[in-house]
Each structure stands twice: as structure tokens, then as C-alpha cells.
Design a protein around this motif. Structure first.
Motif, PDB file in Angstrom:
ATOM      1  N   GLN A  63      57.796  37.582  35.004  1.00  0.00           N
ATOM      2  CA  GLN A  63      56.499  38.251  35.019  1.00  0.00           C
ATOM      3  C   GLN A  63      55.481  37.365  34.300  1.00  0.00           C
ATOM      4  O   GLN A  63      55.602  37.099  33.106  1.00  0.00           O
ATOM      5  CB  GLN A  63      56.599  39.615  34.313  1.00  0.00           C
ATOM      6  N   GLN A  76      45.311  35.172  34.507  1.00  0.00           N
ATOM      7  CA  GLN A  76      43.879  35.468  34.602  1.00  0.00           C
ATOM      8  C   GLN A  76      43.358  34.902  35.916  1.00  0.00           C
ATOM      9  O   GLN A  76      43.571  33.733  36.233  1.00  0.00           O
ATOM     10  CB  GLN A  76      43.102  34.859  33.435  1.00  0.00           C
ATOM     11  N   THR A  77      42.674  35.729  36.680  1.00  0.00           N
ATOM     12  CA  THR A  77      42.192  35.316  37.991  1.00  0.00           C
ATOM     13  C   THR A  77      40.679  35.132  38.054  1.00  0.00           C
ATOM     14  O   THR A  77      40.174  34.523  38.999  1.00  0.00           O
ATOM     15  CB  THR A  77      42.606  36.340  39.053  1.00  0.00           C
ATOM     16  N   THR A 111      39.322  39.219  34.250  1.00  0.00           N
ATOM     17  CA  THR A 111      40.190  39.833  35.254  1.00  0.00           C
ATOM     18  C   THR A 111      41.602  39.283  35.073  1.00  0.00           C
ATOM     19  O   THR A 111      41.817  38.068  35.158  1.00  0.00           O
ATOM     20  CB  THR A 111      39.697  39.528  36.676  1.00  0.00           C
ATOM     21  N   THR A 127      45.907  39.884  35.856  1.00  0.00           N
ATOM     22  CA  THR A 127      46.928  40.526  36.682  1.00  0.00           C
ATOM     23  C   THR A 127      48.299  40.057  36.241  1.00  0.00           C
ATOM     24  O   THR A 127      48.444  38.997  35.612  1.00  0.00           O
ATOM     25  CB  THR A 127      46.713  40.209  38.175  1.00  0.00           C
ATOM     26  N   VAL A 186      51.768  38.844  37.610  1.00  0.00           N
ATOM     27  CA  VAL A 186      52.378  38.288  38.818  1.00  0.00           C
ATOM     28  C   VAL A 186      53.880  38.155  38.610  1.00  0.00           C
ATOM     29  O   VAL A 186      54.330  37.514  37.655  1.00  0.00           O
ATOM     30  CB  VAL A 186      51.767  36.918  39.162  1.00  0.00           C
TER      31      VAL A 186
END
Length: 267
Positions: free
Chosen positions: A87, A91-92, A118, A120, A122
């Protein structure tokens, strides 16, 4: 080896038996070695080569293999054998307010400008990198030299797989389109692109042909001069970044090895 024996025999003399106590009408015995000594002469006729009569065992050097891999240049993280995925907090995007609104009077009480991030999570599945060599009798594995050869070939196979993981990731990432600029100029322009995106280029991956081109680089004009000196390798660092040769990368790549990715590896 099966030498051919040519034998010539003759009967032992009467004196041989007399020496053992023989007399007419009586029996006597002589031993087999005495019989051979008294009655038989042998002549050896050797056919074929003597190369293998008394050989000395040795082993040759390892069979050649190009070991110029890219994967050791990237950070590696050890994981437990039961892990199936990683995991990765990623940061996107981000939003940074204008610098003019960030600088405020010391007694300002208006709302502060806001920054936005932002993020997420992954889930990255792991791959199995494995190989096997079959049909090897146990008696062969008990020979240190043969066991060493097999083990070395399996390690090389694993290295090939690990390198493919890294090169596949490079191929899937964004890149700066190549141009007609000389190689050194292209490398420097790629650094500018990476720096402009907020990363720190620290690794240059070259193909074997690119490496040769740099080593033999000469200036243009009627009096071409060696850039790095005749008979000298190009430096191990160009523009302050480390240079590494990869035998399978399709084109030169400039990367930030610390930001590009990590190789998660378990036993």
C-alpha cells in the motif's frame, strides 16, 4: 581405457619343480607368483591416446554474461515473504496559493490563503521473480564446481527478471521526446525538464552504444579534439549525476532515483 595385452608363455623348467622337492612319481606344488616368474613373460601393447591416463581436474572460468543492470541503482525495501501487495501513500496533485497572498502584514486578521493536497492510497501487487533448473541428478549437485555453475546461472536469471521490472516502469513513465541534439545536450535538457517538475535528477542510464559514444566524443570542426581525452572513459558523473550502463534499456534515461520508485523484495 582398455589396453590390448599381448602375452607369450613358456612352460616352467624342471628345475623349478625340483627346487620345490619334486622327484619322479611324486607330486609337488608351486605358487602362482612362482609360476608367473618362471613361465610367463608379458609384453604390453598400448593403443589409443595417453591423454586420459592420468588427467588433472580443473574448471574453466565462468561462461560470459553481460551483467550491466539498471535495478541496483534504485532504492530497495525488504519485505516479509507472506506479503502480496504494498500500500503506497501517493500524492497526485497540489494547490499552492499565490506567493503575493502568502506574504501578509504581521497584524493581518483576514483568512489565510489555503494550500490543497490530493492524496490517494495505491495498492501495488507484487510479482514473483523465479526460475528453476531441472533434470539435475543429486550426485551432480554434490560436486562443488557443478553446483556453483547452476547457482550462478539461477542468480543471473533472477537479475534479468529484476531488471525487467525496473525497465518496464521506466517505459511506462513520462519522457521528454528526443531531438537531434548531441547526446550531452540532450542529457542536460532532460535535467532541465526534471528540475522544472520539482525533482532532483541523480541518475543517468545509458545504453552500451551511448556509453561508447561518450567515451569517443570529439569536438566538431576540421581539428576534432577528444572531449574526455584520448583513451579515457567519460567520467562516472555528468552534470553532477551518476552514470550507469544498462544492457537492455532502449534509450538513455535521466531520472530521480529516489522519487522514481522503490523495489520491494522478499525472499
Amino acid at each position: 581405457m582398455n589396453p590390448n595385452w599381448a602375452e607369450a608363455r613358456q612352460t616352467p623348467s624342471r628345475g623349478t619343480y625340483k627346487a620345490k622337492g619334486w622327484r619322479p612319481g611324486a607330486k609337488t606344488e608351486i605358487s602362482w607368483p612362482e609360476f608367473l616368474a618362471a613361465s610367463e613373460s608379458r609384453a604390453l601393447t598400448w593403443t589409443g591416446s595417453v591423454d586420459n591416463v592420468s588427467p588433472r581436474f580443473s574448471s574453466a572460468g565462468a561462461f560470459g554474461q553481460d551483467r550491466r543492470y539498471a535495478w541496483p541503482a534504485f532504492p530497495q525495501v525488504a519485505i516479509d515473504p507472506g506479503v502480496t501487495s504494498v500500500q503506497v501513500l501517493t500524492q497526485t496533485a497540489r494547490t499552492i496559493p499565490a506567493a503575493s497572498t502568502v506574504v501578509r502584514a504581521v497584524d493581518a486578521v483576514t483568512n489565510k490563503p489555503e494550500a490543497g493536497s490530493t492524496i490517494t492510497l495505491v495498492a501495488t501487487p507484487l510479482k514473483q521473480v523465479a526460475a528453476v533448473q531441472t533434470g539435475v541428478p543429486n550426485v551432480m549437485l554434490d560436486q562443488p564446481e557443478i553446483d556453483s555453475v547452476i547457482g550462478n546461472d539461477l542468480r543471473l536469471t533472477i537479475n534479468e527478471g529484476l531488471d525487467k521490472l525496473v525497465l518496464d516502469a521506466i517505459a511506462a513513465s513520462g519522457f521528454q521526446a528526443p531531438s537531434t541534439d548531441p547526446l550531452l545536450v540532450s542529457i542536460r535538457k532532460a535535467m532541465t525538464t526534471i528540475l522544472g517538475n520539482g525533482y532532483n535528477p541523480d541518475l543517468l542510464l545509458l545504453t552500451p552504444a551511448n556509453s561508447e559514444a561518450l567515451d569517443t566524443l570529439r569536438t566538431s570542426g576540421s581539428e576534432a579534439m577528444w572531449v574526455f581525452g584520448a583513451g579515457r572513459f567519460a567520467p562516472g558523473q555528468l552534470f553532477g549525476i551518476n552514470v550507469r550502463i544498462s544492457k537492455t534499456i532502449p534509450a538513455p534515461a535521466v531520472v530521480d532515483s529516489q522519487a522514481f520508485g522503490r523495489l520491494y523484495a522478499g525472499p
